[in-house]
Motif scaffolding. Sequence first.
Motif, short mmCIF file in Angstrom:
data_model
loop_
_atom_site.label_atom_id
_atom_site.label_comp_id
_atom_site.label_asym_id
_atom_site.label_seq_id
_atom_site.Cartn_x
_atom_site.Cartn_y
_atom_site.Cartn_z
N PRO A 126 8.51 -29.34 65.73
CA PRO A 126 8.83 -28.33 64.81
C PRO A 126 7.57 -26.73 64.63
CG PRO A 126 7.12 -30.25 63.89
CD PRO A 126 7.32 -30.33 65.43
N GLN A 127 8.30 -26.09 65.23
CA GLN A 127 7.09 -24.80 65.06
C GLN A 127 6.48 -24.55 66.55
OE1 GLN A 127 8.06 -22.28 62.81
NE2 GLN A 127 10.02 -22.74 61.88
N ARG A 128 6.88 -24.93 67.53
CA ARG A 128 6.03 -25.13 68.61
C ARG A 128 5.79 -23.92 68.04
NH1 ARG A 128 6.27 -24.00 73.94
NH2 ARG A 128 4.78 -25.25 74.93
N GLU A 129 6.75 -22.79 68.60
CA GLU A 129 6.28 -21.16 69.21
C GLU A 129 4.58 -20.55 68.76
OE1 GLU A 129 6.36 -20.37 72.33
OE2 GLU A 129 8.01 -21.84 72.74
N THR A 130 5.37 -20.88 66.80
CA THR A 130 4.26 -20.58 66.27
C THR A 130 2.61 -20.75 65.91
OG1 THR A 130 6.37 -19.65 64.52
CG2 THR A 130 4.60 -19.77 63.67
N ILE A 131 3.47 -21.75 66.10
CA ILE A 131 1.91 -23.22 66.36
C ILE A 131 0.63 -22.11 68.18
CG2 ILE A 131 0.68 -25.59 66.99
CD1 ILE A 131 3.05 -26.39 65.60
N VAL A 132 1.70 -22.52 68.84
CA VAL A 132 1.45 -21.78 69.95
C VAL A 132 0.36 -20.28 69.60
CG1 VAL A 132 1.41 -21.01 72.25
CG2 VAL A 132 1.95 -23.00 71.84
N ARG A 133 1.57 -19.13 69.11
CA ARG A 133 0.50 -18.17 68.46
C ARG A 133 -0.72 -18.01 67.76
NH1 ARG A 133 6.54 -16.95 68.31
NH2 ARG A 133 6.15 -17.16 66.19
N MET A 134 -0.32 -18.83 66.68
CA MET A 134 -1.35 -19.41 65.60
C MET A 134 -2.55 -19.69 66.57
SD MET A 134 0.75 -20.43 62.91
CE MET A 134 -0.88 -21.07 62.18
N THR A 135 -2.70 -21.05 67.46
CA THR A 135 -3.59 -20.78 68.02
C THR A 135 -4.11 -20.44 68.68
OG1 THR A 135 -3.28 -23.23 67.60
CG2 THR A 135 -4.43 -22.79 69.73
N ALA A 136 -3.92 -19.47 69.42
CA ALA A 136 -3.90 -18.90 70.49
C ALA A 136 -5.03 -17.41 69.73
CB ALA A 136 -3.26 -17.81 71.44
N GLY B 232 10.36 -21.68 57.57
CA GLY B 232 10.38 -23.52 57.51
C GLY B 232 9.49 -24.05 58.31
N PHE B 233 8.51 -23.27 58.02
CA PHE B 233 6.79 -23.84 58.61
C PHE B 233 6.58 -24.99 57.43
CE2 PHE B 233 3.07 -24.02 59.95
CZ PHE B 233 2.46 -23.83 61.07
N GLY B 234 7.01 -26.00 57.60
CA GLY B 234 7.01 -27.27 56.65
C GLY B 234 4.97 -27.68 56.65
N TRP B 235 4.57 -28.99 56.27
CA TRP B 235 4.19 -29.62 55.74
C TRP B 235 3.74 -30.12 57.80
CZ3 TRP B 235 -0.33 -30.60 54.35
CH2 TRP B 235 -0.65 -29.97 52.51
N PRO B 236 4.79 -31.37 58.38
CA PRO B 236 5.09 -31.55 59.60
C PRO B 236 4.25 -30.44 60.50
CG PRO B 236 6.65 -32.06 59.00
CD PRO B 236 6.40 -31.09 58.09
N SER B 237 4.81 -28.75 60.16
CA SER B 237 4.27 -28.32 61.15
C SER B 237 2.69 -28.09 61.25
CB SER B 237 5.12 -27.03 60.92
OG SER B 237 5.93 -26.68 62.29
N ALA B 238 2.63 -27.51 59.40
CA ALA B 238 0.60 -26.83 58.92
C ALA B 238 -0.01 -28.53 60.05
CB ALA B 238 1.22 -27.50 57.72
N LEU B 239 0.41 -29.94 59.80
CA LEU B 239 -0.53 -30.35 60.37
C LEU B 239 -0.45 -30.68 61.94
CD1 LEU B 239 1.06 -34.06 57.88
CD2 LEU B 239 -0.77 -32.97 57.72
N LEU B 240 0.62 -30.36 62.51
CA LEU B 240 0.13 -29.99 64.16
C LEU B 240 -0.54 -29.13 64.06
CD1 LEU B 240 3.68 -30.55 65.56
CD2 LEU B 240 1.94 -32.29 65.56
N PHE B 241 -0.48 -28.20 63.49
CA PHE B 241 -1.37 -27.18 63.48
C PHE B 241 -2.37 -27.52 63.68
CE2 PHE B 241 -3.86 -23.74 61.93
CZ PHE B 241 -4.41 -22.56 63.20
N ALA B 242 -3.32 -27.99 62.28
CA ALA B 242 -4.47 -28.07 62.29
C ALA B 242 -5.34 -29.29 63.09
CB ALA B 242 -4.11 -28.77 60.72
N ALA B 243 -4.05 -30.37 63.40
CA ALA B 243 -4.87 -31.07 64.78
C ALA B 243 -5.34 -30.30 66.02
CB ALA B 243 -3.55 -32.38 64.67
#
Length: 403
Positions: free
Chosen positions: A365-375, A114-125
């Motif tokens: 979208p995929q907030r918890e995954t983004i937080v873990r990846m960012t950390a 479920g980690f699609g383009w919206p989640s990827a763009l949020l993480f990248a930003a």
Amino acid sequence: MTDLGTIIVLFCIAAAAAVATRRVRAPYTVTLVVIGVVLGSLRVIQPPHLTKDLLFTVFLPGLLFEAALHIDSSVFRRIWMSVMALAIPGVIVAIAVSAALVEVAFRTTGLAPGFGWPSALLFAAVVAATDPVAVTALFREFHAPERLIVLIEGESLFNDGTAVVFLSLIVAATSGTQTSAAGLVSSFIRVAFGGAATGFVVGAAITQVIRRLDDAVIELTLTTIAAYGSFVLAESIGVSGVIATVVAGMLCGNFGRRSGMSATTRAAVLSFWDFAAFALNSVVFLLLGFEVPTAALVSSWKEILIAYVAVLCARLVVVFGGRWIPRLRRGQERIPDSWRVVLAWGGLRGALSMVLALALAGDAPQRETIVRMTAGVVVLSLILQGSTMAPLVRRLRLVDLPT
């Protein structure tokens, strides 16, 4: 323990870390993050959470202003196009490349369903802003070329602002808000250039007052007003507080400090802001370590490794891909390839990225995954890149570092 007691404990830890790192020549900020991670996992103390409000209200304006205060305008004029290229189109390219690499890698491997383009763009930003505190501290200690220091600091100062603006635009787009390409461009121009204009007005006004005074205490107070007042004013009218503080700091540093202050006042102001930067950096990097979810990082190591490689590849594309940019204006100097290596490897991620990730709405979208990846990206960049900068610059013979 009370909040005041916790802050005193944090300062004691920071002071001990500063003494220890001077003896073993380890990067100070990297050491603080590691200490914070260890203490956080052991739950020895419970410090306040590093929230967006805390970072933007207390830490960020002071840190931005202190760094901007030291930027030499005569040096900046020679490289400003390179700084702006890295801070605006460079951030766009970094977001696009890192988002594409993460999305393709996750889709191919089946990780993070479920980690699609919206989640990827949020993480990248979220991870687009660089934090070169450890790098510039090393360079200043060993007298690296001033143009290289200004280039690294200038890019970081301005890309902090543009990254925050782009993140807000991406959040609006991914949340279903009706937007268009023209609307996004218009919003960026309004927020970014509005912030610059606000900082210019505040900085110019404070500079004019400083020129008419000869009182160290009052002038020091005025610089504090410039730092935090420009940020608060800009945010209150809906433009970039980060860019406003940077512009105000550059004006106060190049016109107020150099032409409007006596030697005694100048020494007092610089000493105050040096201490402020040390104190703010010490606490913010310790708090960053406490915020890192160590157990979640271990369980998500594959996603974190992919994210880190994607961010690093995007950084290489931005830094080395910019070599084709022509010298559009007389007097602009090209960046040597050895400096580009330092720029690429010195693009550490820090507290701002972590706080932006934590500040994402719960329904993102995929907030918890983004937080873990960012950390994970923040910790890896600080430890791997931050701890190897000294050997790298020694090998490139950019500074004369002791062995």
